[in-house]
Design an enzyme around this catalytic site. Structure first.
Site, PDB file in Angstrom:
ATOM      1  N   GLY A 131      -9.398  -1.923  -3.744  1.00  0.00           N
ATOM      2  CA  GLY A 131     -10.207  -2.128  -2.557  1.00  0.00           C
ATOM      3  C   GLY A 131      -9.575  -3.191  -1.676  1.00  0.00           C
TER       4      GLY A 131
ATOM      5  CD  GLU B 210     -13.351   2.624  -4.120  1.00  0.00           C
ATOM      6  OE1 GLU B 210     -12.662   3.661  -4.222  1.00  0.00           O
ATOM      7  OE2 GLU B 210     -14.009   2.326  -3.107  1.00  0.00           O
TER       8      GLU B 210
ATOM      9  CE1 TYR C 258     -13.694  10.522  -5.259  1.00  0.00           C
ATOM     10  CE2 TYR C 258     -12.313  12.014  -3.989  1.00  0.00           C
ATOM     11  CZ  TYR C 258     -13.160  11.776  -5.061  1.00  0.00           C
ATOM     12  OH  TYR C 258     -13.485  12.797  -5.920  1.00  0.00           O
TER      13      TYR C 258
ATOM     14  CG  HIS D  81      -1.941  -1.083   1.201  1.00  0.00           C
ATOM     15  ND1 HIS D  81      -3.039  -1.112   2.046  1.00  0.00           N
ATOM     16  CD2 HIS D  81      -1.991  -2.226   0.480  1.00  0.00           C
ATOM     17  CE1 HIS D  81      -3.706  -2.235   1.835  1.00  0.00           C
ATOM     18  NE2 HIS D  81      -3.096  -2.919   0.892  1.00  0.00           N
TER      19      HIS D  81
ATOM     20  NE  ARG E 142      -7.540  -1.943   1.295  1.00  0.00           N
ATOM     21  CZ  ARG E 142      -6.794  -2.816   0.614  1.00  0.00           C
ATOM     22  NH1 ARG E 142      -6.470  -2.564  -0.658  1.00  0.00           N
ATOM     23  NH2 ARG E 142      -6.374  -3.921   1.177  1.00  0.00           N
TER      24      ARG E 142
END
Ligand SMILES: [Ca+2]
Length: 325
Positions: A226, A232, A242, A146, A207
């Site tokens: 996601g 998304e 968001y 991430h 995210r």
């Protein structure tokens, strides 16, 4: 131009007139004759075309190398980015963007993982080699996964960057954190004037945001991983929230902006996006395919578009990140 009247008289030639035609009324067109132009890559990650459209720069995530690639497939290493480290996961050398004024300043921008965190840096690319490593923004929290990492220039001349929440979901809702955001900065590394919160943050509640691209109308689109249900495609507005971690995909929570399209994670896990003739193309990692999202569907701004996107071609996942995160 020359004018003729009913009597058959012809005027002298006018002065030269130059004009630009309008864009084609029909967007898109289905790609065909899909070919491989370059092979032998480890983990190619960021791709950005030079302003002349004749060559692209491509980064390799774990080797920290930058290559020049031509449409004919010629591939030449132009440098290695210093101070880059891996995270034994999704960090390393990530996105690249070319300054719109490259022809005069020769600046390019890179995002990479370093000792203290993720950085956005500038280097000088003279068409052959990289020099002049300059840090613009550093200390964006890094993590094994991430890290976000895409860069794109907007029509406003500012640099946009996607940052992951470093598997610390609450950072996404913290408007004073650089993580879980789309950032907007000047080419000198300062917050862009007019940013909604007076800092680097352009939008929040993300995210692991990935692809960034602007459409013909100057609107910013973003693809985002996601967690376990929905990936998304978002239309990004300044100051927008968001949703993460309150929402994954579409929800009905006041103040949260829903995506314009979602996919079950097994069909997507989005990587880079590109917009060609106002059609979004989205590379999917776990999905191992290239999605094509025609403009008409986005203009309807559908709230529940799951399944309206159609799979067009399979492609080897680029920027493959191994297990989906
Ligand atoms: Ca969201």
């Amino acid at each position: 131009m020359v004018a003729h009247d009913a009597a058959g008289n012809t005027s002298a030639q006018s002065n030269t007139v130059s004009f630009t035609t309008n864009a084609c009324s029909s967007d898109g067109g289905v790609p065909s004759s899909i070919t491989t132009i370059s092979t032998g890559w480890a983990i190619p990650w960021g791709t950005y075309w030079m302003p002349d459209g004749q060559t692209a720069l491509v980064t390799e995530r774990d080797s920290f190398k930058v290559f020049k690639v031509t449409p004919s497939g010629a591939k030449t290493q132009v440098g290695t980015v210093p101070n880059a480290v891996t995270t034994n996961g999704e960090g390393g050398l990530l996105g690249v963007a070319i300054d719109p004024n490259w022809a005069t300043n020769h600046y390019i921008y890179l995002m990479h993982t370093a000792s203290e965190g993720n950085r956005i840096v500038r280097m000088t690319y003279n068409g052959t080699s990289l020099t002049g490593y300059t840090i613009l923004l550093q200390g964006i929290k890094k993590n094994q996964y991430h890290n976000g990492g895409r860069l794109v220039f907007g029509p406003d001349g500012y640099l946009y960057a996607s940052t992951g929440e470093a598997e610390t979901p609450d950072l996404a809702q913290d408007k004073n954190s650089l993580n879980g955001k789309i950032l907007r900065l000047t080419t000198a590394g300062q917050p862009a004037p007019g940013n909604p919160f007076g800092n680097y943050v352009y939008s929040y509640g993300h995210r692991n945001p990935q692809g960034l691209a602007f459409d013909r109308s100057g609107r910013l689109w973003e693809a985002e991983f996601g967690n376990s249900k929905f990936d998304e495609l978002n239309l990004i507005k300044p100051g927008g929230n968001y949703g993460w971690p309150t929402c994954e995909g579409t929800c009905s929570v006041s103040g949260m902006t829903n995506p314009k399209a979602t996919w079950p994670t097994g069909q997507a896990s989005p990587s880079g996006i590109a917009i060609v003739r106002n059609v979004v193309y989205m590379a999917a990692l776990k999905g191992e395919r290239l999605w094509r999202d025609p403009d008409q569907r986005r203009q309807r701004e559908r709230r529940h578009p799951v399944g309206v996107l159609r799979r067009h071609v399979r492609t080897p996942a680029y920027g493959h990140q191994g297990a989906r995160r």
